[in-house]
Design a protein around this motif. Sequence first.
Motif, PDB file in Angstrom:
ATOM      1  N   ARG A 222       0.816  -1.222   0.000  1.00  0.00           N
ATOM      2  CA  ARG A 222       0.000   0.000   0.000  1.00  0.00           C
ATOM      3  C   ARG A 222       0.848   1.270   0.000  1.00  0.00           C
ATOM      4  O   ARG A 222       0.455   2.277  -0.597  1.00  0.00           O
ATOM      5  CB  ARG A 222      -0.908  -0.016   1.231  1.00  0.00           C
ATOM      6  N   ILE A 223       2.027   1.233   0.600  1.00  0.00           N
ATOM      7  CA  ILE A 223       2.797   2.458   0.806  1.00  0.00           C
ATOM      8  C   ILE A 223       4.081   2.488  -0.015  1.00  0.00           C
ATOM      9  O   ILE A 223       4.451   3.530  -0.560  1.00  0.00           O
ATOM     10  CB  ILE A 223       3.130   2.622   2.304  1.00  0.00           C
ATOM     11  N   TYR A 224       4.774   1.358  -0.128  1.00  0.00           N
ATOM     12  CA  TYR A 224       6.122   1.366  -0.692  1.00  0.00           C
ATOM     13  C   TYR A 224       6.202   0.898  -2.140  1.00  0.00           C
ATOM     14  O   TYR A 224       7.258   1.024  -2.764  1.00  0.00           O
ATOM     15  CB  TYR A 224       7.042   0.496   0.171  1.00  0.00           C
ATOM     16  N   ALA A 225       5.125   0.338  -2.663  1.00  0.00           N
ATOM     17  CA  ALA A 225       5.132  -0.097  -4.062  1.00  0.00           C
ATOM     18  C   ALA A 225       4.624   1.034  -4.955  1.00  0.00           C
ATOM     19  O   ALA A 225       3.532   1.551  -4.739  1.00  0.00           O
ATOM     20  CB  ALA A 225       4.264  -1.338  -4.235  1.00  0.00           C
ATOM     21  N   HIS A 226       5.411   1.412  -5.958  1.00  0.00           N
ATOM     22  CA  HIS A 226       5.047   2.513  -6.851  1.00  0.00           C
ATOM     23  C   HIS A 226       5.051   2.010  -8.292  1.00  0.00           C
ATOM     24  O   HIS A 226       5.996   1.343  -8.730  1.00  0.00           O
ATOM     25  CB  HIS A 226       6.027   3.676  -6.704  1.00  0.00           C
ATOM     26  N   SER A 227       4.014   2.346  -9.007  1.00  0.00           N
ATOM     27  CA  SER A 227       3.887   1.876 -10.387  1.00  0.00           C
ATOM     28  C   SER A 227       4.818   2.653 -11.314  1.00  0.00           C
ATOM     29  O   SER A 227       4.981   3.863 -11.194  1.00  0.00           O
ATOM     30  CB  SER A 227       2.438   2.041 -10.857  1.00  0.00           C
ATOM     31  N   ASP A 228       5.435   1.927 -12.241  1.00  0.00           N
ATOM     32  CA  ASP A 228       6.277   2.540 -13.270  1.00  0.00           C
ATOM     33  C   ASP A 228       5.552   2.646 -14.609  1.00  0.00           C
ATOM     34  O   ASP A 228       6.137   3.058 -15.606  1.00  0.00           O
ATOM     35  CB  ASP A 228       7.544   1.701 -13.474  1.00  0.00           C
ATOM     36  N   ALA A 229       4.293   2.258 -14.644  1.00  0.00           N
ATOM     37  CA  ALA A 229       3.567   2.196 -15.908  1.00  0.00           C
ATOM     38  C   ALA A 229       3.332   3.590 -16.493  1.00  0.00           C
ATOM     39  O   ALA A 229       3.105   4.560 -15.764  1.00  0.00           O
ATOM     40  CB  ALA A 229       2.227   1.501 -15.710  1.00  0.00           C
ATOM     41  N   ASP A 230       3.403   3.683 -17.816  1.00  0.00           N
ATOM     42  CA  ASP A 230       3.088   4.921 -18.534  1.00  0.00           C
ATOM     43  C   ASP A 230       1.566   5.030 -18.624  1.00  0.00           C
ATOM     44  O   ASP A 230       0.915   4.160 -19.219  1.00  0.00           O
ATOM     45  CB  ASP A 230       3.709   4.888 -19.928  1.00  0.00           C
ATOM     46  N   GLU A 231       0.997   6.077 -18.056  1.00  0.00           N
ATOM     47  CA  GLU A 231      -0.458   6.205 -18.021  1.00  0.00           C
ATOM     48  C   GLU A 231      -1.060   6.253 -19.419  1.00  0.00           C
ATOM     49  O   GLU A 231      -2.163   5.755 -19.655  1.00  0.00           O
ATOM     50  CB  GLU A 231      -0.857   7.454 -17.229  1.00  0.00           C
ATOM     51  N   ARG A 232      -0.337   6.839 -20.362  1.00  0.00           N
ATOM     52  CA  ARG A 232      -0.874   6.929 -21.726  1.00  0.00           C
ATOM     53  C   ARG A 232      -1.042   5.544 -22.356  1.00  0.00           C
ATOM     54  O   ARG A 232      -2.001   5.290 -23.076  1.00  0.00           O
ATOM     55  CB  ARG A 232       0.046   7.795 -22.582  1.00  0.00           C
ATOM     56  N   VAL A 233      -0.083   4.655 -22.058  1.00  0.00           N
ATOM     57  CA  VAL A 233      -0.187   3.290 -22.569  1.00  0.00           C
ATOM     58  C   VAL A 233      -1.401   2.586 -21.979  1.00  0.00           C
ATOM     59  O   VAL A 233      -2.144   1.877 -22.666  1.00  0.00           O
ATOM     60  CB  VAL A 233       1.097   2.497 -22.255  1.00  0.00           C
ATOM     61  N   LEU A 234      -1.625   2.798 -20.687  1.00  0.00           N
ATOM     62  CA  LEU A 234      -2.780   2.193 -20.035  1.00  0.00           C
ATOM     63  C   LEU A 234      -4.079   2.705 -20.636  1.00  0.00           C
ATOM     64  O   LEU A 234      -5.033   1.946 -20.827  1.00  0.00           O
ATOM     65  CB  LEU A 234      -2.755   2.493 -18.537  1.00  0.00           C
ATOM     66  N   ARG A 235      -4.135   3.994 -20.950  1.00  0.00           N
ATOM     67  CA  ARG A 235      -5.349   4.569 -21.542  1.00  0.00           C
ATOM     68  C   ARG A 235      -5.607   3.982 -22.933  1.00  0.00           C
ATOM     69  O   ARG A 235      -6.752   3.767 -23.330  1.00  0.00           O
ATOM     70  CB  ARG A 235      -5.227   6.092 -21.628  1.00  0.00           C
ATOM     71  N   GLU A 236      -4.525   3.748 -23.684  1.00  0.00           N
ATOM     72  CA  GLU A 236      -4.691   3.145 -24.994  1.00  0.00           C
ATOM     73  C   GLU A 236      -5.293   1.745 -24.880  1.00  0.00           C
ATOM     74  O   GLU A 236      -6.138   1.341 -25.666  1.00  0.00           O
ATOM     75  CB  GLU A 236      -3.339   3.079 -25.721  1.00  0.00           C
TER      76      GLU A 236
END
Length: 366
Positions: free
Chosen positions: A328-342
């Motif tokens: 919940r606190i220490y894991a951070h996503s590296d995903a590109d939001e634009r790719v997710l939206r596509e």
Amino acid sequence: MPLEPYARGGTWWCKGRVELDGRAITGYLRCSTGASSEAGAREWIAEETARLRKRHLLGEDAEALTFEQAVLLYPAKPDDAARLIRILPHFEGRTCASITPRELRALGPQILPDAATDTWWREIVTPVRAVINNAHDEGKCPPIRVKGYSAKERIEQDAARGKRSRVEKEPADRAWLDAFTAQADPWNAALAEFMFETAARVGQAVALRPADLDLPRGRVLLPAAKGHPAQWVAISSAMVARLANLKAKQPRARRGGQRLEARVFGYASPTSMHDRWRRICKAAGITYIAPHAAGRHGFYTEMRVRQGLDPITAARAGRWSDPVLPDRIYAHSDADERVLRERAGTKPVHVAPQKVLKRRKSGAES
């Protein structure tokens, strides 16, 4: 009957008796709550009921202890003492039993009007609550329970001060770490890599002495922290080699200038390295990432998100007792939001599956 609110003019009053286990413990009461709404009156009744029940259980003497006297009973650390000195004038001559949760929460905007609600909680609510509850443990006053600031209150305060609180920390990755260590001196380079590899807290890493290193066995004795005992932690062969070639330094004390006991990374306190880290990041042309975020957040994001390690193993490696908390606190996503939206768009492009389907069809025909 228990205390019940009723409207009287522009304010709300209450009437009835305070009960405990179905038995009245006060005479009949009829008094003003000072509230202008029924909700406020019910909150006042709840607080007054709790206070009178505590007085009934603990006796009249428990309400005589002043806040100043309670402070003298409390084993305050230097940081806590500094906070309490700032708070004391606001409770001068007040008994602990007379301090209500509502006015304690309202003290934040008075003392630190431009601070975030999290700061109010840490700098004001927490030390006062600790003092009163410590006195309660000694049997000298009733305890106090304070509800936290709501998300609505936090957002409103952020808007009022024009600054957002609880900004998500940016974890380090290997590219950032490589750039940092290439520019840093040997001690800061080793410190950054050590925290990234072991998820050690800044205070634990800085406190390391040469005697805490057991390099032949590839392990380090981390000091106790956050309720966890001191424990041996394994390190990689590369870290063993780095620490073996790192000469410990004796830092100077902040006051007096005398040399302290030798430390592995050469710092005297957990706050000593921030200015130096900023200069290193600037010289390396990289974003400044605070040591805690670079190390502990960087470790868990690397293990959990980038390498896909399961949460129980990742949490155990970082010495978290609850695997839910680091996710919940220490894991951070590296995903590109634009790719997710596509991918979620109304006309998503599925190139790879189409190619696979064509290859299968041509193979079946042949």
